[in-house]
Scaffold this motif. Structure first.
Motif, PDB file in Angstrom:
ATOM      1  N   SER A  90      50.056  45.205  46.718  1.00  0.00           N
ATOM      2  CA  SER A  90      48.657  44.921  46.353  1.00  0.00           C
ATOM      3  C   SER A  90      48.483  45.364  44.910  1.00  0.00           C
ATOM      4  O   SER A  90      48.979  46.396  44.517  1.00  0.00           O
ATOM      5  N   PHE A  91      47.811  44.565  44.130  1.00  0.00           N
ATOM      6  CA  PHE A  91      47.894  44.739  42.672  1.00  0.00           C
ATOM      7  C   PHE A  91      47.100  45.936  42.176  1.00  0.00           C
ATOM      8  O   PHE A  91      47.350  46.456  41.108  1.00  0.00           O
ATOM      9  N   ASN A  92      46.099  46.371  42.961  1.00  0.00           N
ATOM     10  CA  ASN A  92      45.323  47.564  42.603  1.00  0.00           C
ATOM     11  C   ASN A  92      44.706  47.512  41.207  1.00  0.00           C
ATOM     12  O   ASN A  92      44.695  48.503  40.497  1.00  0.00           O
ATOM     13  N   LEU A  93      44.201  46.351  40.825  1.00  0.00           N
ATOM     14  CA  LEU A  93      43.487  46.276  39.543  1.00  0.00           C
ATOM     15  C   LEU A  93      42.038  46.700  39.769  1.00  0.00           C
ATOM     16  O   LEU A  93      41.509  46.576  40.876  1.00  0.00           O
ATOM     17  N   PHE A  94      41.399  47.191  38.695  1.00  0.00           N
ATOM     18  CA  PHE A  94      39.983  47.526  38.787  1.00  0.00           C
ATOM     19  C   PHE A  94      39.174  46.237  38.716  1.00  0.00           C
ATOM     20  O   PHE A  94      39.213  45.526  37.712  1.00  0.00           O
ATOM     21  N   ALA A  95      38.424  45.972  39.794  1.00  0.00           N
ATOM     22  CA  ALA A  95      37.729  44.687  39.925  1.00  0.00           C
ATOM     23  C   ALA A  95      36.623  44.513  38.889  1.00  0.00           C
ATOM     24  O   ALA A  95      36.340  43.396  38.461  1.00  0.00           O
ATOM     25  N   HIS A  96      36.001  45.614  38.507  1.00  0.00           N
ATOM     26  CA  HIS A  96      34.854  45.538  37.607  1.00  0.00           C
ATOM     27  C   HIS A  96      35.253  45.698  36.144  1.00  0.00           C
ATOM     28  O   HIS A  96      34.406  45.876  35.286  1.00  0.00           O
ATOM     29  N   THR A  98      37.730  44.066  32.862  1.00  0.00           N
ATOM     30  CA  THR A  98      38.451  42.861  32.455  1.00  0.00           C
ATOM     31  C   THR A  98      39.952  43.127  32.498  1.00  0.00           C
ATOM     32  O   THR A  98      40.405  44.270  32.601  1.00  0.00           O
ATOM     33  N   VAL A  99      40.701  42.046  32.399  1.00  0.00           N
ATOM     34  CA  VAL A  99      42.165  42.143  32.338  1.00  0.00           C
ATOM     35  C   VAL A  99      42.573  43.074  31.195  1.00  0.00           C
ATOM     36  O   VAL A  99      43.385  43.989  31.375  1.00  0.00           O
ATOM     37  N   LEU A 100      41.983  42.865  30.019  1.00  0.00           N
ATOM     38  CA  LEU A 100      42.324  43.700  28.861  1.00  0.00           C
ATOM     39  C   LEU A 100      42.009  45.173  29.143  1.00  0.00           C
ATOM     40  O   LEU A 100      42.827  46.059  28.873  1.00  0.00           O
ATOM     41  N   GLN A 101      40.833  45.430  29.707  1.00  0.00           N
ATOM     42  CA  GLN A 101      40.449  46.819  30.010  1.00  0.00           C
ATOM     43  C   GLN A 101      41.381  47.437  31.038  1.00  0.00           C
ATOM     44  O   GLN A 101      41.720  48.617  30.944  1.00  0.00           O
ATOM     45  N   ALA A 140      39.275  38.913  39.769  1.00  0.00           N
ATOM     46  CA  ALA A 140      38.948  37.923  40.798  1.00  0.00           C
ATOM     47  C   ALA A 140      39.029  36.483  40.271  1.00  0.00           C
ATOM     48  O   ALA A 140      39.116  35.541  41.060  1.00  0.00           O
ATOM     49  N   GLN A 141      38.991  36.339  38.951  1.00  0.00           N
ATOM     50  CA  GLN A 141      39.083  34.985  38.368  1.00  0.00           C
ATOM     51  C   GLN A 141      40.531  34.527  38.210  1.00  0.00           C
ATOM     52  O   GLN A 141      40.771  33.409  37.761  1.00  0.00           O
ATOM     53  N   LEU A 142      41.475  35.409  38.540  1.00  0.00           N
ATOM     54  CA  LEU A 142      42.894  35.068  38.394  1.00  0.00           C
ATOM     55  C   LEU A 142      43.537  34.828  39.755  1.00  0.00           C
ATOM     56  O   LEU A 142      43.065  35.324  40.775  1.00  0.00           O
ATOM     57  N   SER A 143      44.654  34.094  39.745  1.00  0.00           N
ATOM     58  CA  SER A 143      45.437  33.926  40.971  1.00  0.00           C
ATOM     59  C   SER A 143      46.170  35.233  41.277  1.00  0.00           C
ATOM     60  O   SER A 143      46.269  36.123  40.425  1.00  0.00           O
ATOM     61  N   GLY A 144      46.724  35.323  42.493  1.00  0.00           N
ATOM     62  CA  GLY A 144      47.489  36.508  42.869  1.00  0.00           C
ATOM     63  C   GLY A 144      48.677  36.751  41.941  1.00  0.00           C
ATOM     64  O   GLY A 144      48.954  37.882  41.547  1.00  0.00           O
ATOM     65  N   GLY A 145      49.364  35.672  41.604  1.00  0.00           N
ATOM     66  CA  GLY A 145      50.526  35.811  40.728  1.00  0.00           C
ATOM     67  C   GLY A 145      50.138  36.314  39.345  1.00  0.00           C
ATOM     68  O   GLY A 145      50.826  37.142  38.745  1.00  0.00           O
ATOM     69  N   GLN A 146      48.985  35.815  38.864  1.00  0.00           N
ATOM     70  CA  GLN A 146      48.497  36.276  37.558  1.00  0.00           C
ATOM     71  C   GLN A 146      48.077  37.748  37.634  1.00  0.00           C
ATOM     72  O   GLN A 146      48.375  38.537  36.738  1.00  0.00           O
ATOM     73  N   GLN A 147      47.427  38.128  38.739  1.00  0.00           N
ATOM     74  CA  GLN A 147      47.014  39.529  38.887  1.00  0.00           C
ATOM     75  C   GLN A 147      48.230  40.454  38.918  1.00  0.00           C
ATOM     76  O   GLN A 147      48.230  41.532  38.334  1.00  0.00           O
ATOM     77  N   GLN A 148      49.285  40.013  39.589  1.00  0.00           N
ATOM     78  CA  GLN A 148      50.474  40.858  39.646  1.00  0.00           C
ATOM     79  C   GLN A 148      51.113  40.975  38.266  1.00  0.00           C
ATOM     80  O   GLN A 148      51.637  42.026  37.904  1.00  0.00           O
ATOM     81  N   PRO A 174      53.590  31.304  48.238  1.00  0.00           N
ATOM     82  CA  PRO A 174      54.945  30.962  47.793  1.00  0.00           C
ATOM     83  C   PRO A 174      55.025  30.394  46.380  1.00  0.00           C
ATOM     84  O   PRO A 174      55.941  30.730  45.641  1.00  0.00           O
ATOM     85  N   GLU A 175      54.061  29.581  46.001  1.00  0.00           N
ATOM     86  CA  GLU A 175      54.165  28.930  44.691  1.00  0.00           C
ATOM     87  C   GLU A 175      53.947  29.905  43.532  1.00  0.00           C
ATOM     88  O   GLU A 175      54.161  29.555  42.380  1.00  0.00           O
ATOM     89  N   MET A 176      53.514  31.139  43.846  1.00  0.00           N
ATOM     90  CA  MET A 176      53.276  32.122  42.776  1.00  0.00           C
ATOM     91  C   MET A 176      54.388  33.144  42.659  1.00  0.00           C
ATOM     92  O   MET A 176      54.392  33.970  41.745  1.00  0.00           O
TER      93      MET A 176
END
Ligand code: ADP
Ligand code: MG
Length: 245
Positions: A90-96, A98-101, A140-148, A174-176
């Motif tokens: 599980s990618f454990n990114l902070f949902a609130h 941004t990707v950069l943050q 949440a605006q990214l796919s799972g593969g992008q989040q990883q 699978p496609e990610m």
């Protein structure tokens, strides 16, 4: 490969209550080496990873990073967790944030970088994982593969000596899977020291220097992928491979 040991486990034992989850583990991971850990569910693969960056304590044995015993607490422990980065299922990114943050946060808090320096480094890494165009989006605006891939960039931002991956593609459609494995292959080519728990045997064959097969808390085989996949020695490994290949 000539072994310049970066991570060394000697006679490591760990229990969860009555369960002897890691039994007499000896493992050396050389600098720049990619070790893939495979084995049945419950064999202790995640626990092994977690002991290496001391998310878990051990009952006996020693674990050293670059010749130094793992620190027990405090600042030294926070530094260790930065030096041995971990990427989870599980990618454990902070949902609130941004990707950069997400990629800059620990650089500022743990590495004490100025925000502009951290952000510059984050953009470089996002570019490396193919996500610079998404820097201002939220997870949440990214796919799972992008989040990883963001999670990998975040781990890299700490300039780790080694990266641990615990089934990094198991939660992905699978496609990610391939886009994440491709980033990992590139890291391997760049010389990153990596311990990778995965069921992706194609990755193990093509990227691993060694395959470690675990069963019931023990390392049963520790060999090159070529040797392991063509002629597994143990019944446990033969049985495992017959089920997944
Ligand atoms: P794997 O990653 O190979 O599937 P794990 O390292 O997650 O295996 O788990 C090994 C064994 O330890 C399993 O039997 C699991 O149920 C048990 N286990 C894992 N974490 C804990 C915990 N925090 N407390 C008690 N038992 C645990
Ligand atoms: Mg696991």
């Amino acid at each position: 490969m000539a072994v310049d040991p970066l991570i060394e486990l000697r006679d490591v034992n760990k229990y969860y209550g009555e369960l002897h989850v890691l039994q007499d583990i000896d493992l050396t991971v050389g600098r720049g080496e990619v070790v893939v850990v495979i084995g049945p569910s419950g064999s202790g693969k995640s626990t092994l990873c977690r002991t290496i960056n001391r998310l878990e304590t051990i009952e006996s044995g020693t674990i050293t990073l670059d010749g130094q015993p793992l620190p027990q607490e405090g600042k030294a422990l926070a530094k260790l967790r930065a030096e041995v980065g971990m990427v989870f299922q599980s990618f454990n990114l902070f949902a609130h944030k941004t990707v950069l943050q997400n990629v800059s946060l620990a650089q500022i808090k743990v590495r004490r970088r100025r925000r502009d320096q951290a952000d510059r480094r984050s953009r470089e890494l996002l570019d490396r994982v193919g996500l610079l165009a998404h820097a201002e989006k939220y997870p949440a605006q990214l796919s799972g593969g992008q989040q990883q891939r963001v999670a990998i960039a975040r781990a890299l931002a700490m300039e780790p000596k080694a990266l641990l991956f615990d089934e990094p593609t198991s939660a992905l459609d699978p496609e990610m899977i391939n886009e994440v494995l491709e980033v990992m292959r590139q890291l391997a080519r760049d010389g990153m020291t990596m311990v990778v728990v995965t069921h992706e045997m194609g990755f193990a064959r093509s990227a691993a220097h060694r395959v470690v097969f675990m069963a019931d808390g023990r390392i049963v085989e520790d060999r090159t992928p070529e040797e392991f996949f063509t002629a597994p020695r143990s019944e446990r490994a033969k049985d495992f491979l017959s089920k997944i290949l």
